[in-house]
Structure formats: structure tokens, C-alpha cells
Design a protein around this motif. Structure first.
Motif, PDB file in Angstrom:
ATOM      1  N   VAL A 236      -5.491  -0.309  -7.761  1.00  0.00           N
ATOM      2  CA  VAL A 236      -6.730  -0.968  -7.340  1.00  0.00           C
ATOM      3  C   VAL A 236      -7.786   0.092  -7.081  1.00  0.00           C
ATOM      4  CG1 VAL A 236      -7.832  -2.457  -5.640  1.00  0.00           C
ATOM      5  CG2 VAL A 236      -5.469  -2.892  -6.315  1.00  0.00           C
ATOM      6  N   THR A 237      -8.951  -0.069  -7.698  1.00  0.00           N
ATOM      7  CA  THR A 237     -10.084   0.817  -7.493  1.00  0.00           C
ATOM      8  C   THR A 237     -11.200   0.043  -6.823  1.00  0.00           C
ATOM      9  OG1 THR A 237      -9.518   2.106  -9.452  1.00  0.00           O
ATOM     10  CG2 THR A 237     -11.771   2.309  -8.625  1.00  0.00           C
ATOM     11  N   GLY A 238     -11.611   0.505  -5.655  1.00  0.00           N
ATOM     12  CA  GLY A 238     -12.716  -0.119  -4.947  1.00  0.00           C
ATOM     13  C   GLY A 238     -14.044   0.339  -5.526  1.00  0.00           C
ATOM     14  N   ALA A 239     -15.079  -0.360  -5.153  1.00  0.00           N
ATOM     15  CA  ALA A 239     -16.426  -0.045  -5.622  1.00  0.00           C
ATOM     16  C   ALA A 239     -17.329   0.171  -4.416  1.00  0.00           C
ATOM     17  CB  ALA A 239     -16.943  -1.179  -6.495  1.00  0.00           C
ATOM     18  N   SER A 240     -18.589   0.537  -4.671  1.00  0.00           N
ATOM     19  CA  SER A 240     -19.521   0.697  -3.564  1.00  0.00           C
ATOM     20  C   SER A 240     -19.771  -0.674  -2.931  1.00  0.00           C
ATOM     21  CB  SER A 240     -20.824   1.321  -4.055  1.00  0.00           C
ATOM     22  OG  SER A 240     -21.408   0.494  -5.025  1.00  0.00           O
ATOM     23  N   GLY A 241     -20.316  -0.670  -1.731  1.00  0.00           N
ATOM     24  CA  GLY A 241     -20.505  -1.920  -1.008  1.00  0.00           C
ATOM     25  C   GLY A 241     -19.333  -2.161  -0.086  1.00  0.00           C
ATOM     26  N   GLU A 242     -18.979  -3.415   0.102  1.00  0.00           N
ATOM     27  CA  GLU A 242     -17.889  -3.789   0.997  1.00  0.00           C
ATOM     28  C   GLU A 242     -16.552  -3.293   0.464  1.00  0.00           C
ATOM     29  OE1 GLU A 242     -15.821  -7.881   2.613  1.00  0.00           O
ATOM     30  OE2 GLU A 242     -17.931  -7.912   2.044  1.00  0.00           O
ATOM     31  N   ALA A 243     -15.692  -2.846   1.370  1.00  0.00           N
ATOM     32  CA  ALA A 243     -14.374  -2.334   0.974  1.00  0.00           C
ATOM     33  C   ALA A 243     -13.519  -3.445   0.368  1.00  0.00           C
ATOM     34  CB  ALA A 243     -13.658  -1.730   2.170  1.00  0.00           C
ATOM     35  N   THR A 244     -12.738  -3.092  -0.626  1.00  0.00           N
ATOM     36  CA  THR A 244     -11.764  -4.009  -1.209  1.00  0.00           C
ATOM     37  C   THR A 244     -10.540  -4.016  -0.308  1.00  0.00           C
ATOM     38  OG1 THR A 244     -12.545  -3.524  -3.438  1.00  0.00           O
ATOM     39  CG2 THR A 244     -10.334  -4.446  -3.238  1.00  0.00           C
ATOM     40  N   ARG A 245     -10.047  -5.196  -0.014  1.00  0.00           N
ATOM     41  CA  ARG A 245      -8.863  -5.319   0.844  1.00  0.00           C
ATOM     42  C   ARG A 245      -7.638  -5.614  -0.013  1.00  0.00           C
ATOM     43  NH1 ARG A 245     -13.103  -6.773   3.736  1.00  0.00           N
ATOM     44  NH2 ARG A 245     -13.185  -6.428   5.964  1.00  0.00           N
ATOM     45  N   VAL A 246      -6.558  -4.882   0.266  1.00  0.00           N
ATOM     46  CA  VAL A 246      -5.297  -5.074  -0.455  1.00  0.00           C
ATOM     47  C   VAL A 246      -4.191  -5.242   0.576  1.00  0.00           C
ATOM     48  CG1 VAL A 246      -3.609  -4.024  -2.013  1.00  0.00           C
ATOM     49  CG2 VAL A 246      -6.048  -3.701  -2.430  1.00  0.00           C
ATOM     50  N   THR A 247      -3.438  -6.330   0.453  1.00  0.00           N
ATOM     51  CA  THR A 247      -2.277  -6.553   1.314  1.00  0.00           C
ATOM     52  C   THR A 247      -1.060  -6.737   0.431  1.00  0.00           C
ATOM     53  OG1 THR A 247      -3.638  -7.623   2.995  1.00  0.00           O
ATOM     54  CG2 THR A 247      -1.267  -8.008   3.103  1.00  0.00           C
ATOM     55  N   VAL A 248      -0.033  -5.937   0.691  1.00  0.00           N
ATOM     56  CA  VAL A 248       1.233  -6.030  -0.039  1.00  0.00           C
ATOM     57  C   VAL A 248       2.308  -6.325   0.990  1.00  0.00           C
ATOM     58  CG1 VAL A 248       2.913  -4.796  -1.445  1.00  0.00           C
ATOM     59  CG2 VAL A 248       0.455  -4.392  -1.802  1.00  0.00           C
ATOM     60  N   ASP A 249       3.083  -7.371   0.769  1.00  0.00           N
ATOM     61  CA  ASP A 249       4.114  -7.757   1.720  1.00  0.00           C
ATOM     62  C   ASP A 249       5.402  -8.117   0.989  1.00  0.00           C
ATOM     63  OD1 ASP A 249       5.132  -8.490   4.329  1.00  0.00           O
ATOM     64  OD2 ASP A 249       4.928 -10.577   3.711  1.00  0.00           O
ATOM     65  N   SER A 250       6.509  -7.588   1.469  1.00  0.00           N
ATOM     66  CA  SER A 250       7.846  -7.938   0.968  1.00  0.00           C
ATOM     67  C   SER A 250       7.957  -7.782  -0.546  1.00  0.00           C
ATOM     68  CB  SER A 250       8.203  -9.371   1.382  1.00  0.00           C
ATOM     69  OG  SER A 250       8.162  -9.503   2.782  1.00  0.00           O
ATOM     70  N   SER A 251       7.530  -6.626  -1.043  1.00  0.00           N
ATOM     71  CA  SER A 251       7.544  -6.365  -2.483  1.00  0.00           C
ATOM     72  C   SER A 251       8.284  -5.066  -2.776  1.00  0.00           C
ATOM     73  CB  SER A 251       6.113  -6.307  -3.017  1.00  0.00           C
ATOM     74  OG  SER A 251       5.483  -7.567  -2.867  1.00  0.00           O
ATOM     75  N   SER A 252       8.618  -4.856  -4.041  1.00  0.00           N
ATOM     76  CA  SER A 252       9.306  -3.621  -4.430  1.00  0.00           C
ATOM     77  C   SER A 252       8.597  -2.963  -5.602  1.00  0.00           C
ATOM     78  CB  SER A 252      10.772  -3.895  -4.777  1.00  0.00           C
ATOM     79  OG  SER A 252      10.863  -4.699  -5.919  1.00  0.00           O
ATOM     80  N   PHE A 253       8.616  -1.627  -5.588  1.00  0.00           N
ATOM     81  CA  PHE A 253       7.967  -0.800  -6.603  1.00  0.00           C
ATOM     82  C   PHE A 253       8.982   0.246  -7.024  1.00  0.00           C
ATOM     83  CE2 PHE A 253       4.917  -2.582  -3.771  1.00  0.00           C
ATOM     84  CZ  PHE A 253       3.903  -3.036  -4.596  1.00  0.00           C
ATOM     85  N   GLU A 254       9.465   0.143  -8.257  1.00  0.00           N
ATOM     86  CA  GLU A 254      10.549   1.008  -8.692  1.00  0.00           C
ATOM     87  C   GLU A 254      10.300   1.534 -10.098  1.00  0.00           C
ATOM     88  OE1 GLU A 254      15.373   0.775  -9.461  1.00  0.00           O
ATOM     89  OE2 GLU A 254      14.322  -0.953  -8.665  1.00  0.00           O
TER      90      GLU A 254
END
Length: 159
Positions: free
Chosen positions: A23-41
Motif C-alpha cells: 500500500v502506497t499512501g498519497a499526499s493529503g489524509e493518511a491512508t489507513r490499513v488494518t490487518v487482522d488474523s492474517s498470514s503472510f508467507e
């Protein structure tokens, strides 16, 4: 992906990708990212957040990624974000959690109740102009170094 407002990921699995989540945010308001109960392998990066992203990763497993388990970076010191890693297992990544900023800034990482093990380069890596805060309840083990870099590492008192 470049998004405007936010991303919520729940109970998902990301395997054998360039980046599990990118995820790449942009200028202005911050981008919100929520990750819950996930796996990255077995990705290049498990979670890759760039520029003005405020992220929360909780109750997740990040393992065996080729470069970094979780990365929060800003290439522009005017686009800074924050990351909270809570109750996560970060295991067998060259760098468990990496926080960096280009130029001056104040990228922030907060971590609590997480286990960071078997990192061949470092458990937590932070460049100058970054702050890494912990409640002191994280577990480190079998990392080549638990913390590396010139960031400000601070243990906070529990309230």
C-alpha cells in the motif's frame, strides 16, 4: 495499490507474491490499513507500507519472506506514517520489521505482545529519524541481532 481512504484485511492468506500487501499512501489524509488474523508467507515482503500510511497489524503470522516481514517506509519526509504491530508472530525473515525514512522525518513503529524470531539480519531495523516504541512485552529469539540501525528505540511504561 494506491488507495485514498483505507484498507481492511481480515482472515486472509498471502503466499508466494512479490508483496503480500503493498500500500502506497498519497499526499493529503493518511491512508489507513488494518490487518487482522492474517498470514503472510514466502513473499518478497510480507507487508509493505510506503509513504503516508497509518497501519495496524494484529493477530497475524508473518513468516519466511525473502526480504522483510513487515516494512514501513517513506521515501519523502513530508509523507510520514505510523505502524502498530500487536500480538503477531514474525518468524524467519531476514529482517523481521523494518522502519525507514528518506531524509528527515519521524516514521513511527509501535509494537506490543509480538514474537520476533530467526531473523538473519535483524529482528527490528530502524533508520535515523524513526522512532520505535515498545511496551517491553515482546519476545526476541535466535535473531542475528534483535534491534539494528540508528533509529530511536524506547521502551514505554505500561499504563
Amino acid at each position: 495499490m494506491t488507495v485514498g481512504r483505507g484498507v481492511f484485511v481480515h482472515n486472509s492468506s498471502f503466499r508466494n507474491n512479490g508483496q503480500g500487501i503493498d500500500v502506497t499512501g498519497a499526499s493529503g489524509e493518511a491512508t489507513r490499513v488494518t490487518v487482522d488474523s492474517s498470514s503472510f508467507e514466502s513473499n518478497n515482503f510480507g507487508v509493505y507500507l510506503t509513504n503516508k500510511v497509518n497501519g495496524v497489524i494484529r493477530n497475524s503470522i508473518i513468516t519466511n519472506n525473502a526480504t522483510t516481514g513487515i516494512s514501513a517506509t517513506s521515501k519523502d519526509p513530508t509523507l510520514l506514517g505510523q505502524l502498530l504491530v500487536d500480538n503477531c508472530q514474525v518468524h524467519q525473515n531476514p529482517v523481521g520489521i523494518g522502519v525507514s525514512v528518506g531524509g528527515r522525518g519521524g516514521q513511527i513503529l509501535r509494537r506490543s505482545r509480538s514474537t520476533i524470531t530467526d531473523s538473519s539480519i535483524g529482528g527490528v531495523s530502524a533508520t535515523a529519524a524513526t522512532g520505535v516504541y515498545s511496551l517491553g512485552d515482546n519476545v526476541f529469539g535466535v535473531n542475528s541481532q534483535d534491534v539494528i540501525g540508528s533509529g530511536l528505540f524506547t521502551t514505554l511504561a505500561k499504563k
